[in-house]
Design a protein around this motif. Structure first.
Motif, PDB file in Angstrom:
ATOM      1  N   ILE A   1       0.808  -1.215  -0.153  1.00  0.00           N
ATOM      2  CA  ILE A   1       0.011   0.094  -0.074  1.00  0.00           C
ATOM      3  C   ILE A   1       1.121   1.192  -0.121  1.00  0.00           C
ATOM      4  CG2 ILE A   1      -1.699   1.419   1.229  1.00  0.00           C
ATOM      5  CD1 ILE A   1      -2.726  -1.343   2.302  1.00  0.00           C
ATOM      6  N   GLY A   2       2.064   1.256   0.655  1.00  0.00           N
ATOM      7  CA  GLY A   2       2.841   2.322   0.480  1.00  0.00           C
ATOM      8  C   GLY A   2       3.647   2.664   2.042  1.00  0.00           C
ATOM      9  N   ASN A   3       2.993   2.073   2.982  1.00  0.00           N
ATOM     10  CA  ASN A   3       3.483   2.520   4.453  1.00  0.00           C
ATOM     11  C   ASN A   3       3.437   1.037   5.183  1.00  0.00           C
ATOM     12  OD1 ASN A   3       3.974   3.504   6.819  1.00  0.00           O
ATOM     13  ND2 ASN A   3       3.103   5.597   6.066  1.00  0.00           N
ATOM     14  N   SER A   4       4.247   0.783   5.732  1.00  0.00           N
ATOM     15  CA  SER A   4       4.489  -0.516   6.686  1.00  0.00           C
ATOM     16  C   SER A   4       3.657  -0.003   8.100  1.00  0.00           C
ATOM     17  CB  SER A   4       5.751  -1.117   7.002  1.00  0.00           C
ATOM     18  OG  SER A   4       6.397  -0.092   7.619  1.00  0.00           O
ATOM     19  N   GLN A   5       3.530   1.055   8.354  1.00  0.00           N
ATOM     20  CA  GLN A   5       3.034   1.447   9.599  1.00  0.00           C
ATOM     21  C   GLN A   5       1.414   1.535   9.680  1.00  0.00           C
ATOM     22  OE1 GLN A   5       4.504   5.473  10.194  1.00  0.00           O
ATOM     23  NE2 GLN A   5       5.984   4.757  11.597  1.00  0.00           N
ATOM     24  N   VAL A   6       0.741   1.106   8.464  1.00  0.00           N
ATOM     25  CA  VAL A   6      -0.461   0.718   8.293  1.00  0.00           C
ATOM     26  C   VAL A   6      -0.947  -0.697   8.677  1.00  0.00           C
ATOM     27  CG1 VAL A   6      -1.105   2.991   7.143  1.00  0.00           C
ATOM     28  CG2 VAL A   6      -1.025   0.923   6.076  1.00  0.00           C
ATOM     29  N   ALA A   7      -0.029  -1.561   8.900  1.00  0.00           N
ATOM     30  CA  ALA A   7      -0.349  -3.000   9.165  1.00  0.00           C
ATOM     31  C   ALA A   7      -1.399  -2.971  10.262  1.00  0.00           C
ATOM     32  CB  ALA A   7       0.811  -3.744   9.616  1.00  0.00           C
ATOM     33  N   ASN A   8      -1.529  -2.232  11.126  1.00  0.00           N
ATOM     34  CA  ASN A   8      -2.445  -2.175  12.292  1.00  0.00           C
ATOM     35  C   ASN A   8      -3.897  -2.206  11.732  1.00  0.00           C
ATOM     36  OD1 ASN A   8      -2.080   0.585  11.778  1.00  0.00           O
ATOM     37  ND2 ASN A   8      -2.571   1.059  13.801  1.00  0.00           N
ATOM     38  N   PHE A   9      -4.142  -1.369  10.708  1.00  0.00           N
ATOM     39  CA  PHE A   9      -5.478  -1.221  10.141  1.00  0.00           C
ATOM     40  C   PHE A   9      -5.783  -2.434   9.131  1.00  0.00           C
ATOM     41  CE2 PHE A   9      -5.376   3.169  11.865  1.00  0.00           C
ATOM     42  CZ  PHE A   9      -6.715   3.319  12.383  1.00  0.00           C
ATOM     43  N   VAL A  10      -4.637  -3.033   8.531  1.00  0.00           N
ATOM     44  CA  VAL A  10      -5.050  -4.258   7.892  1.00  0.00           C
ATOM     45  C   VAL A  10      -5.503  -5.534   8.769  1.00  0.00           C
ATOM     46  CG1 VAL A  10      -3.873  -6.059   6.231  1.00  0.00           C
ATOM     47  CG2 VAL A  10      -3.172  -3.783   6.244  1.00  0.00           C
ATOM     48  N   PHE A  11      -4.932  -5.363   9.903  1.00  0.00           N
ATOM     49  CA  PHE A  11      -5.313  -6.174  10.901  1.00  0.00           C
ATOM     50  C   PHE A  11      -6.876  -6.043  11.260  1.00  0.00           C
ATOM     51  CE2 PHE A  11      -0.968  -7.379  12.154  1.00  0.00           C
ATOM     52  CZ  PHE A  11      -0.979  -8.815  12.044  1.00  0.00           C
ATOM     53  N   LEU A  12      -7.125  -4.621  11.564  1.00  0.00           N
ATOM     54  CA  LEU A  12      -8.534  -4.592  11.772  1.00  0.00           C
ATOM     55  C   LEU A  12      -9.635  -4.608  10.831  1.00  0.00           C
ATOM     56  CD1 LEU A  12     -10.577  -3.209  13.760  1.00  0.00           C
ATOM     57  CD2 LEU A  12      -9.963  -0.907  12.983  1.00  0.00           C
ATOM     58  N   GLY A  13      -8.979  -4.381   9.500  1.00  0.00           N
ATOM     59  CA  GLY A  13      -9.998  -4.836   8.626  1.00  0.00           C
ATOM     60  C   GLY A  13     -10.247  -6.335   8.426  1.00  0.00           C
ATOM     61  N   ALA A  14      -9.190  -6.972   8.715  1.00  0.00           N
ATOM     62  CA  ALA A  14      -9.265  -8.452   8.698  1.00  0.00           C
ATOM     63  C   ALA A  14     -10.157  -8.939   9.738  1.00  0.00           C
ATOM     64  CB  ALA A  14      -7.795  -9.142   8.940  1.00  0.00           C
ATOM     65  N   TYR A  15     -10.253  -8.445  10.847  1.00  0.00           N
ATOM     66  CA  TYR A  15     -11.118  -8.663  11.887  1.00  0.00           C
ATOM     67  C   TYR A  15     -12.345  -8.658  11.511  1.00  0.00           C
ATOM     68  CZ  TYR A  15     -13.882  -8.206  16.098  1.00  0.00           C
ATOM     69  OH  TYR A  15     -14.793  -8.278  17.182  1.00  0.00           O
ATOM     70  N   LEU A  16     -12.769  -7.076  11.118  1.00  0.00           N
ATOM     71  CA  LEU A  16     -14.109  -7.135  10.589  1.00  0.00           C
ATOM     72  C   LEU A  16     -14.583  -7.761   9.251  1.00  0.00           C
ATOM     73  CD1 LEU A  16     -13.695  -3.203  10.564  1.00  0.00           C
ATOM     74  CD2 LEU A  16     -14.584  -4.506  12.271  1.00  0.00           C
ATOM     75  N   GLY A  17     -13.651  -8.212   8.289  1.00  0.00           N
ATOM     76  CA  GLY A  17     -13.955  -9.063   7.363  1.00  0.00           C
ATOM     77  C   GLY A  17     -14.291 -10.420   7.945  1.00  0.00           C
ATOM     78  N   ALA A  18     -13.569 -10.917   8.971  1.00  0.00           N
ATOM     79  CA  ALA A  18     -13.804 -12.320   9.247  1.00  0.00           C
ATOM     80  C   ALA A  18     -15.018 -12.619  10.153  1.00  0.00           C
ATOM     81  CB  ALA A  18     -12.429 -12.821  10.163  1.00  0.00           C
ATOM     82  N   THR A  19     -15.252 -11.354  11.103  1.00  0.00           N
ATOM     83  CA  THR A  19     -16.310 -11.598  11.986  1.00  0.00           C
ATOM     84  C   THR A  19     -17.711 -10.703  11.370  1.00  0.00           C
ATOM     85  OG1 THR A  19     -15.598  -9.646  13.391  1.00  0.00           O
ATOM     86  CG2 THR A  19     -14.855 -11.695  13.847  1.00  0.00           C
ATOM     87  N   GLY A  20     -17.577  -9.553  10.760  1.00  0.00           N
ATOM     88  CA  GLY A  20     -18.619  -8.698  10.696  1.00  0.00           C
ATOM     89  C   GLY A  20     -19.239  -8.095  11.758  1.00  0.00           C
ATOM     90  N   ALA A  21     -18.390  -7.927  12.825  1.00  0.00           N
ATOM     91  CA  ALA A  21     -18.860  -7.476  14.058  1.00  0.00           C
ATOM     92  C   ALA A  21     -19.122  -5.865  14.091  1.00  0.00           C
ATOM     93  CB  ALA A  21     -17.573  -7.665  15.331  1.00  0.00           C
ATOM     94  N   VAL A  22     -18.384  -5.151  13.101  1.00  0.00           N
ATOM     95  CA  VAL A  22     -18.810  -4.003  13.013  1.00  0.00           C
ATOM     96  C   VAL A  22     -18.864  -3.706  11.290  1.00  0.00           C
ATOM     97  CG1 VAL A  22     -18.327  -1.363  13.351  1.00  0.00           C
ATOM     98  CG2 VAL A  22     -18.052  -3.173  15.175  1.00  0.00           C
ATOM     99  N   ALA A  23     -19.721  -2.992  10.818  1.00  0.00           N
ATOM    100  CA  ALA A  23     -19.877  -2.688   9.372  1.00  0.00           C
ATOM    101  C   ALA A  23     -18.468  -1.978   8.998  1.00  0.00           C
ATOM    102  CB  ALA A  23     -20.840  -1.985   8.966  1.00  0.00           C
ATOM    103  N   LEU A  24     -17.650  -2.225   8.027  1.00  0.00           N
ATOM    104  CA  LEU A  24     -16.435  -1.444   7.483  1.00  0.00           C
ATOM    105  C   LEU A  24     -16.793   0.028   7.203  1.00  0.00           C
ATOM    106  CD1 LEU A  24     -13.636  -2.659   6.831  1.00  0.00           C
ATOM    107  CD2 LEU A  24     -14.557  -2.437   4.357  1.00  0.00           C
ATOM    108  N   ASP A  25     -17.831   0.383   6.804  1.00  0.00           N
ATOM    109  CA  ASP A  25     -18.496   1.729   6.772  1.00  0.00           C
ATOM    110  C   ASP A  25     -18.568   2.603   8.031  1.00  0.00           C
ATOM    111  OD1 ASP A  25     -18.617   1.079   3.900  1.00  0.00           O
ATOM    112  OD2 ASP A  25     -20.875   1.017   4.149  1.00  0.00           O
ATOM    113  N   THR A  26     -18.978   1.698   9.150  1.00  0.00           N
ATOM    114  CA  THR A  26     -18.952   2.648  10.364  1.00  0.00           C
ATOM    115  C   THR A  26     -17.483   2.789  10.768  1.00  0.00           C
ATOM    116  OG1 THR A  26     -20.833   1.110  10.997  1.00  0.00           O
ATOM    117  CG2 THR A  26     -19.636   2.288  12.615  1.00  0.00           C
ATOM    118  N   VAL A  27     -16.663   2.019  10.643  1.00  0.00           N
ATOM    119  CA  VAL A  27     -15.077   2.157  10.987  1.00  0.00           C
ATOM    120  C   VAL A  27     -14.781   3.505   9.994  1.00  0.00           C
ATOM    121  CG1 VAL A  27     -12.718   1.474  11.231  1.00  0.00           C
ATOM    122  CG2 VAL A  27     -14.885   0.296  11.772  1.00  0.00           C
TER     123      VAL A  27
END
Length: 184
Positions: free
Chosen positions: A125-151
């Protein structure tokens, strides 16, 4: 699931607490109760840290949980305590998300394990410091706990102006790529 529990474990500087706080805040816009509980190790920089995020439409009885539904392991190193501590605690039917480059073995068939290339995706993506948001997106994708649009809406509120504005699109892209990695 109306009662959501997540532990994010990482190392200081990886943004584990940032995504935990973001999730708790985003969840509070759609759930009646939300809790964010950070925990820091004794080391000043690069030490172990974790946070527990719980959100629900019913009251949260305590800010921590012994057997969470989901765990994100961001700072896993060979022999790290996080694997020994968190993997056995995940409830049957739960979720673990870990970077695919982590040299760990998870021998549990009663949970879903998502090995994602969070650090590699962030670099692409262009910045290794955004790996945390990749992890958050992965959690949201795996669980659907909160909509991506909400975040994403919360990101726009928090990062839509000032110095942080230049990171908004980068973080949104990381979030979406993470969700894509667990949705298949």
């Amino acid at each position: 699931m109306s009662y959501n529990e997540l532990i994010v474990a990482g190392l200081g500087g990886q943004g584990a607490l940032i995504i935990g706080r973001f999730l708790a805040e985003a969840a509070s816009s759609v759930h009646k109760y939300s809790s964010f509980f950070p925990n820091y190790g004794p080391t000043m920089r690069g030490g172990e840290c974790e946070c527990t995020v719980i959100f629900s439409d019913k009251e949260v009885p305590a800010p921590t949980v012994m057997n969470p539904f989901a765990v994100i392991l961001m700072g896993v190193r060979a022999g790290a305590n996080a694997v020994e501590e968190f993997v056995p605690r995940v409830r049957t039917g739960g979720v673990i998300i870990v970077d695919s480059s982590a040299p760990i073995k998870i021998d549990r068939e009663d949970i879903d394990v998502y090995r994602i290339e969070a650090n590699q995706i962030a670099k692409e993506i262009g910045n290794s410091q955004v790996a945390n948001f990749v992890f958050l997106g992965a959690y949201l994708g795996a669980t659907g706990a909160v909509a991506l649009d909400t975040v994403e809406k919360l990101m726009e509120e928090k990062m839509g102006s000032g110095k942080k504005k230049k990171y908004l699109d980068l973080n949104k892209t990381a979030l979406r790529q993470g969700a894509k990695a667990t949705r298949g």
